[in-house]
Design a protein around this motif. Structure first.
Motif, short mmCIF file in Angstrom:
data_model
loop_
_atom_site.label_atom_id
_atom_site.label_comp_id
_atom_site.label_asym_id
_atom_site.label_seq_id
_atom_site.Cartn_x
_atom_site.Cartn_y
_atom_site.Cartn_z
N LEU A 25 0.83 -1.20 0.00
CA LEU A 25 0.00 0.00 0.00
C LEU A 25 0.87 1.25 0.00
O LEU A 25 0.58 2.21 -0.70
CB LEU A 25 -0.95 0.01 1.20
N HIS A 26 1.95 1.25 0.75
CA HIS A 26 2.85 2.39 0.76
C HIS A 26 3.45 2.61 -0.61
O HIS A 26 3.53 3.75 -1.09
CB HIS A 26 3.96 2.22 1.80
N ARG A 27 3.85 1.54 -1.28
CA ARG A 27 4.39 1.67 -2.64
C ARG A 27 3.34 2.26 -3.57
O ARG A 27 3.66 3.11 -4.42
CB ARG A 27 4.87 0.31 -3.16
N ASP A 28 2.09 1.85 -3.40
CA ASP A 28 1.01 2.42 -4.23
C ASP A 28 0.82 3.91 -3.95
O ASP A 28 0.60 4.69 -4.87
CB ASP A 28 -0.30 1.68 -3.99
N LEU A 29 0.91 4.31 -2.68
CA LEU A 29 0.79 5.73 -2.35
C LEU A 29 1.93 6.54 -2.96
O LEU A 29 1.72 7.64 -3.47
CB LEU A 29 0.77 5.94 -0.83
N GLU A 34 3.59 10.31 -7.22
CA GLU A 34 4.43 10.63 -8.37
C GLU A 34 3.58 10.94 -9.60
O GLU A 34 3.82 11.92 -10.31
CB GLU A 34 5.39 9.48 -8.67
N ILE A 35 2.57 10.13 -9.83
CA ILE A 35 1.68 10.35 -10.98
C ILE A 35 0.90 11.65 -10.81
O ILE A 35 0.75 12.42 -11.75
CB ILE A 35 0.73 9.14 -11.15
N GLN A 42 3.66 19.78 -10.90
CA GLN A 42 4.28 20.19 -9.65
C GLN A 42 5.08 19.03 -9.07
O GLN A 42 5.00 17.91 -9.57
CB GLN A 42 3.21 20.64 -8.65
N ALA A 43 5.80 19.31 -8.01
CA ALA A 43 6.53 18.25 -7.33
C ALA A 43 5.52 17.27 -6.73
O ALA A 43 4.42 17.65 -6.33
CB ALA A 43 7.40 18.83 -6.23
N ALA A 44 5.91 16.01 -6.68
CA ALA A 44 5.04 14.99 -6.09
C ALA A 44 4.83 15.30 -4.61
O ALA A 44 5.79 15.60 -3.89
CB ALA A 44 5.66 13.62 -6.25
N PRO A 45 3.59 15.24 -4.13
CA PRO A 45 3.36 15.46 -2.70
C PRO A 45 3.89 14.28 -1.89
O PRO A 45 4.09 13.19 -2.43
CB PRO A 45 1.83 15.54 -2.60
N GLU A 46 4.13 14.49 -0.63
CA GLU A 46 4.52 13.40 0.25
C GLU A 46 3.37 12.39 0.28
O GLU A 46 2.21 12.79 0.41
CB GLU A 46 4.80 13.90 1.67
N PRO A 47 3.66 11.11 0.15
CA PRO A 47 2.60 10.12 0.12
C PRO A 47 1.63 10.20 1.31
O PRO A 47 0.43 10.03 1.15
CB PRO A 47 3.35 8.78 0.11
#
Length: 79
Positions: A25-29, A34-35, A42-47
């Motif tokens: 689940l963390h990898r999916d977040l 990133e997507i 913009q920069a990817a938000p923190e998961p």
């Protein structure tokens, strides 16, 4: 029994919660963030920042929960 999907109820004071996520689940977040970043330019938000909006969206679109909540509040209970 009411079928529910799995957004906390907004309150004046935030509640801090600590939880453990399965690695998958963390990898999916991380991938979602990133997507999302690429899509917005913009920069990817923190998961971790995705969790509250995802929960809010989930509960807001759960018809079973909405129905049960309406029935509950119709019985004089708050919530």
């Amino acid at each position: 029994m009411t079928k529910l999907k799995l957004d906390p109820i907004k309150d004046d004071k935030p509640v801090k919660v600590t939880l453990e996520l399965p690695a998958a689940l963390h990898r999916d977040l991380v991938a979602y963030a990133e997507i999302l970043g690429r899509g917005s330019g913009q920069a990817a938000p923190e998961p971790v920042r995705l969790i509250v909006p995802m929960l809010e969206r989930f509960i807001a679109t759960d018809r079973g929960f909405a129905k049960a909540r309406r029935e509950r509040s119709g019985n004089g209970c708050e919530g």
